[in-house]
Motif scaffolding. Sequence first.
Motif, PDB file in Angstrom:
ATOM      1  N   ASN A 115       0.822  -1.213   0.000  1.00  0.00           N
ATOM      2  CA  ASN A 115       0.000   0.000   0.000  1.00  0.00           C
ATOM      3  C   ASN A 115       0.856   1.264   0.000  1.00  0.00           C
ATOM      4  O   ASN A 115       0.495   2.271  -0.629  1.00  0.00           O
ATOM      5  CB  ASN A 115      -0.967  -0.003   1.184  1.00  0.00           C
ATOM      6  CG  ASN A 115      -0.277   0.092   2.525  1.00  0.00           C
ATOM      7  OD1 ASN A 115       0.843  -0.381   2.702  1.00  0.00           O
ATOM      8  ND2 ASN A 115      -0.930   0.707   3.499  1.00  0.00           N
ATOM      9  N   ILE A 116       2.006   1.233   0.672  1.00  0.00           N
ATOM     10  CA  ILE A 116       2.890   2.404   0.672  1.00  0.00           C
ATOM     11  C   ILE A 116       3.532   2.587  -0.701  1.00  0.00           C
ATOM     12  O   ILE A 116       3.672   3.704  -1.205  1.00  0.00           O
ATOM     13  CB  ILE A 116       3.949   2.280   1.777  1.00  0.00           C
ATOM     14  CG1 ILE A 116       3.280   2.383   3.153  1.00  0.00           C
ATOM     15  CG2 ILE A 116       5.025   3.356   1.634  1.00  0.00           C
ATOM     16  CD1 ILE A 116       4.223   2.336   4.323  1.00  0.00           C
ATOM     17  N   SER A 117       3.916   1.481  -1.330  1.00  0.00           N
ATOM     18  CA  SER A 117       4.468   1.557  -2.683  1.00  0.00           C
ATOM     19  C   SER A 117       3.441   2.149  -3.644  1.00  0.00           C
ATOM     20  O   SER A 117       3.773   3.006  -4.478  1.00  0.00           O
ATOM     21  CB  SER A 117       4.880   0.163  -3.164  1.00  0.00           C
ATOM     22  OG  SER A 117       5.907  -0.377  -2.365  1.00  0.00           O
ATOM     23  N   ARG A 118       2.198   1.720  -3.519  1.00  0.00           N
ATOM     24  CA  ARG A 118       1.142   2.248  -4.397  1.00  0.00           C
ATOM     25  C   ARG A 118       0.918   3.733  -4.123  1.00  0.00           C
ATOM     26  O   ARG A 118       0.719   4.524  -5.059  1.00  0.00           O
ATOM     27  CB  ARG A 118      -0.150   1.453  -4.159  1.00  0.00           C
ATOM     28  CG  ARG A 118      -1.248   1.760  -5.151  1.00  0.00           C
ATOM     29  CD  ARG A 118      -2.496   0.908  -4.890  1.00  0.00           C
ATOM     30  NE  ARG A 118      -2.217  -0.512  -5.083  1.00  0.00           N
ATOM     31  CZ  ARG A 118      -2.163  -1.408  -4.093  1.00  0.00           C
ATOM     32  NH1 ARG A 118      -2.358  -1.013  -2.836  1.00  0.00           N
ATOM     33  NH2 ARG A 118      -1.914  -2.674  -4.350  1.00  0.00           N
ATOM     34  N   HIS A 119       0.974   4.123  -2.866  1.00  0.00           N
ATOM     35  CA  HIS A 119       0.819   5.537  -2.497  1.00  0.00           C
ATOM     36  C   HIS A 119       1.905   6.388  -3.159  1.00  0.00           C
ATOM     37  O   HIS A 119       1.616   7.455  -3.719  1.00  0.00           O
ATOM     38  CB  HIS A 119       0.904   5.680  -0.978  1.00  0.00           C
ATOM     39  CG  HIS A 119       0.829   7.090  -0.496  1.00  0.00           C
ATOM     40  ND1 HIS A 119      -0.355   7.689  -0.094  1.00  0.00           N
ATOM     41  CD2 HIS A 119       1.780   8.053  -0.346  1.00  0.00           C
ATOM     42  CE1 HIS A 119      -0.126   8.928   0.280  1.00  0.00           C
ATOM     43  NE2 HIS A 119       1.167   9.179   0.142  1.00  0.00           N
TER      44      HIS A 119
END
Length: 328
Positions: free
Chosen positions: A217-221
């Motif tokens: 989720n952080i990578s996608r953010h």
Amino acid sequence: MARLDFRYVESRTLYLALFRHMQFMARRGCWRTAFEVNKVLLSLDPVADPYGALLTLDFHALKSHQYEYVRQFVRDWSWSSVDLPNWAFSRALAEFMMEQQHGSAAHSMELLVQAILKFPTVVPVLWSKANVGVDDVVLTHPYFQDEVIADTSAMTHMQLVVQLFVERHTPLYRTPEVSRWMQEGLLLALESIAVNDTPQSKRDAQKRLCTYVIPENISRHVLVADLETIKAGLPEDIRTAESFAFDPLPPRDDVNVYKEIMRGDDGRGPRMPGTFEIDGEVYDMEDFEGEEGMGLLQQMMNFVRLRVGGAEVEDPGTSSDEEVADDQ
């Protein structure tokens, strides 16, 4: 109480639309609207938080002067961890802003010192970017330096969330009152470091976040946050993964009926670029030419709709209103 399963490609379009709308509202200075949209985005899946809404919620709350919300959120949030650098410092700053009305900053100072001791690598970056007057000797203190050194351009989880926090929050720390508060907090933190070289809070945070395994989720953010310098620090497999602007970094447990339609029954992946399959027969995109191609396109649309919705699809043709207009 509304939840939306992120695994389904149809759901992910709403997640992305909300994230982009939140960005546009922030760029226009509509901070309260951005804050409310941010809350909606997080509420769709508060446990997995697919777009990293927790990384922006505190910022939008502070920009819209929702200081009490930050305090209550850290205290009451039970769905997911807010044990991140941005929340540690934002909690202290929110408390400081509320204390300004009473002329005391005792509790906020305590929270600031806790944040510094727990996430010390924030200090040299944030203090320098916010132009807070501190001796360079202090900023180069070993306690505030990264302990992880590797021959790679990728960032650790800790470095990534620190950079995201500093890039987004720096303007909040540039006022004279906040700068003085930060200077005092750093001096008190140094006194604590002299007594206890490495507090347990720092050891726990280092153990948890000093890894090159970046949560999905952080990578996608990062991919959708338009922060190119930070994007370059993502792991290579994330940066080079096949992705689309309308569906960045699909989840590993992706449920996408359209992918199933575009590949053979053996499920071994797409056949050839520009080809797809309908009822076992492979077609080429060049077949969609002329009147015959339009009929084929309608056939494909019906096939997709049947697979997705399980209902018969009628040709919309011309609306009754248009037919009446034509007769007149």
